[in-house]
Design an enzyme around this catalytic site. Structure first.
Site, short mmCIF file in Angstrom:
data_model
loop_
_atom_site.label_atom_id
_atom_site.label_comp_id
_atom_site.label_asym_id
_atom_site.label_seq_id
_atom_site.Cartn_x
_atom_site.Cartn_y
_atom_site.Cartn_z
N CYS A 153 -0.13 52.17 27.64
CA CYS A 153 -1.12 52.47 28.68
C CYS A 153 -1.57 53.93 28.61
O CYS A 153 -0.79 54.85 28.92
CB CYS A 153 -0.52 52.15 30.05
SG CYS A 153 -1.44 52.81 31.45
N CYS A 158 -1.48 55.84 31.92
CA CYS A 158 -0.09 56.17 32.27
C CYS A 158 0.32 57.47 31.59
O CYS A 158 0.97 58.34 32.21
CB CYS A 158 0.86 55.05 31.83
SG CYS A 158 0.53 53.44 32.56
#
Length: 360
Positions: free
Chosen positions: A52, A55
Site C-alpha cells: 500500500c 500506507c
C-alpha cells in the site's frame, strides 16, 4: 472525470526521514488494552499492507512529524499491524476494507472511531478528533445533514464520510449542492476553502473555473492553497499529454495545448523550471513517427527530471506502436539501456513491458 485524491496520482518517491516521533509499541493487542486502561488512553491501530503506497506515505511522512507524534503519544497506545499477517483477525473484527485504516479502541476493546486514507499531519489530527467527537461521528453527521444543517464542517464531514464509504457520486452531490447554494462572496470565504482544496479534482469543473476567474479575490491565506490546487490540476492535465494519452486517443490539439502552456505561465506554476522540456517532448511526439520519437527520447532522456523519466518509461506501451519486430526490438533496447536510472516502481513497469515485447 472524478478522481478521489486520497492518495495522489503524482506523489514523489519518499526519501530518508528522521526517526519516527509517533512511538508505536511492539506489544500484543491484549497488552495494548491493559496499557490503555492503566494510562487512561485509547488504543490506536494502524492497519496497513506492505503493498500500500498511501500506507508508506503515512509511515514515512506523517507519523514522524512532531505535531502528529505529540498528539498520538499523549492520547493513544499506538500499534501498527499488517492487515494481511499478524493483524488479519483484528482487521476482520473491526471491518477494515481499505488501507490504510486507523481504528480507535477503548480499554474494553470497543471501537470508538475509525479514519481511512492518507492525509497530511494537521488534517490527520483533525480527523482523529472528529472521530472521537459524538457530534462528528458518521451517523450523527448524516442526521445533522438530513435535518437541514449546512455548516461548512457538517457538509465537509458528511461528504468525506460518503467518499470513504466509496459512495463517490453521493459525496460529490453533497459538495456540488452546497457549492451551488453559495453566493460568490460566500464561496470566497476562508471557511469554504475546503470546496477547492479537497473537492476540486477536475479542470473542467465549475469550481476550477471559479478559482481561476476569482483568484485574486480570495483571502491571502486561501489564495496560496488555491494556487497549489491549480498547479496540481494543470500538472495532471500536462501529464495526459506527456504520457501519450492525448496522442494515442487522437485528442491532441495544438491550439488546446498552446492554451494549456499559456495558463501554466499565467499562474506562474512552473516554479522549478521543468515544464519546458515536457512541452518539447509532447510536441515532438505529435509531429514524429515512432522511430523518430524514440530517437528523440534517447537523445534527450537524461535531460528529464527523475520523475519525468519514470513517467516516460511507464508509458512506453502507450507512446509507441510496437506492431513490427524492428520496433519491438528498438523499444526493448531503449528500456534496457535506462533501467539503472529508474525508481523501483518504474523498473517494475519496464520489466512488465519488456516481458510483453520479448515474449516468444
Amino acid at each position: 472525470m472524478k478522481k478521489i485524491v486520497i492518495a495522489s496520482l503524482l506523489f514523489a518517491a519518499s526519501s530518508l526521514v528522521a526517526p519516527a516521533q509517533t512511538e508505536f509499541r511492539h506489544i500484543s493487542f491484549d497488552e495494548a488494552l491493559a496499557a490503555a486502561k492503566q494510562e487512561k488512553k485509547l488504543v490506536f491501530i494502524d492497519f496497513f499492507t506492505t503493498w500500500c503506497g498511501p500506507c508508506r506515505m503515512m509511515a514515512n511522512k506523517v507519523f514522524p512529524e512532531k505535531l502528529v507524534g505529540d498528539y498520538m503519544n499523549a492520547n493513544f497506545i499506538p500499534l501498527k499491524l499488517d492487515a494481511e499477517k499478524e493483524g488479519l483477525e483484528l482487521s476482520k473484527r473491526f471491518g477494515v476494507k481499505a488501507y490504510p485504516t486507523f481504528v480507535l479502541i477503548d480499554a474494553e476493546g470497543k471501537e470508538v472511531g475509525k479514519v481511512t486514507g492518507m492525509m497530511d499531519g494537521p488534517v490527520f489530527i483533525e480527523k482523529l478528533k472528529a472521530a472521537l467527537d459524538p457530534e462528528q461521528n458518521p451517523a450523527r453527521i448524516k442526521a445533522r445533514y438530513e435535518s437541514g444543517e449546512r455548516t461548512p464542517k457538517v457538509v465537509n464531514n458528511y461528504a468525506m464520510a460518503l467518499l470513504q464509504s466509496r459512495k463517490e457520486d453521493e459525496g460529490f452531490k453533497v459538495i456540488n449542492d452546497y457549492y451551488e447554494s453559495l453566493s460568490v462572496a460566500d464561496r470566497l470565504k476562508e471557511e469554504n476553502a475546503f470546496l477547492f482544496k479537497v473537492y476540486t479534482v477536475d479542470l473542467e469543473s465549475d469550481r476550477a473555473r471559479f478559482m481561476q476567474e476569482h483568484l485574486n479575490e480570495f483571502p491571502e491565506a486561501v489564495r496560496k492553497d488555491v494556487l497549489t490546487v491549480l498547479g496540481s490540476l494543470y500538472n495532471q492535465e500536462l501529464s495526459t499529454y506527456f504520457s501519450g494519452y492525448m496522442y494515442r486517443e487522437g485528442k491532441y490539439d495544438p491550439a488546446k495545448f498552446a492554451d494549456l502552456k499559456s495558463k501554466i505561465a499565467k499562474y506562474n506554476l512552473d516554479k522549478d523550471g521543468t515544464t519546458g522540456i515536457i512541452y518539447d517532448f509532447v510536441e515532438k511526439r505529435a509531429s514524429s513517427t515512432d522511430p523518430e520519437y524514440l530517437e528523440y527520447c534517447e537523445r534527450r532522456f537524461n535531460e528529464l527530471s527523475p520523475r519525468s523519466r519514470d513517467v516516460l518509461i511507464m508509458n512506453m506501451a502507450r507512446l509507441f506502436s510496437v506492431d513490427t519486430p524492428e520496433m519491438k526490438e528498438s523499444v526493448a533496447k531503449f528500456l534496457r539501456s535506462h533501467l539503472s536510472n529508474l525508481s523501483p516502481v518504474a523498473i517494475q513497469f519496464a520489466g512488465r513491458t519488456l516481458g510483453t515485447l520479448e515474449e516468444k
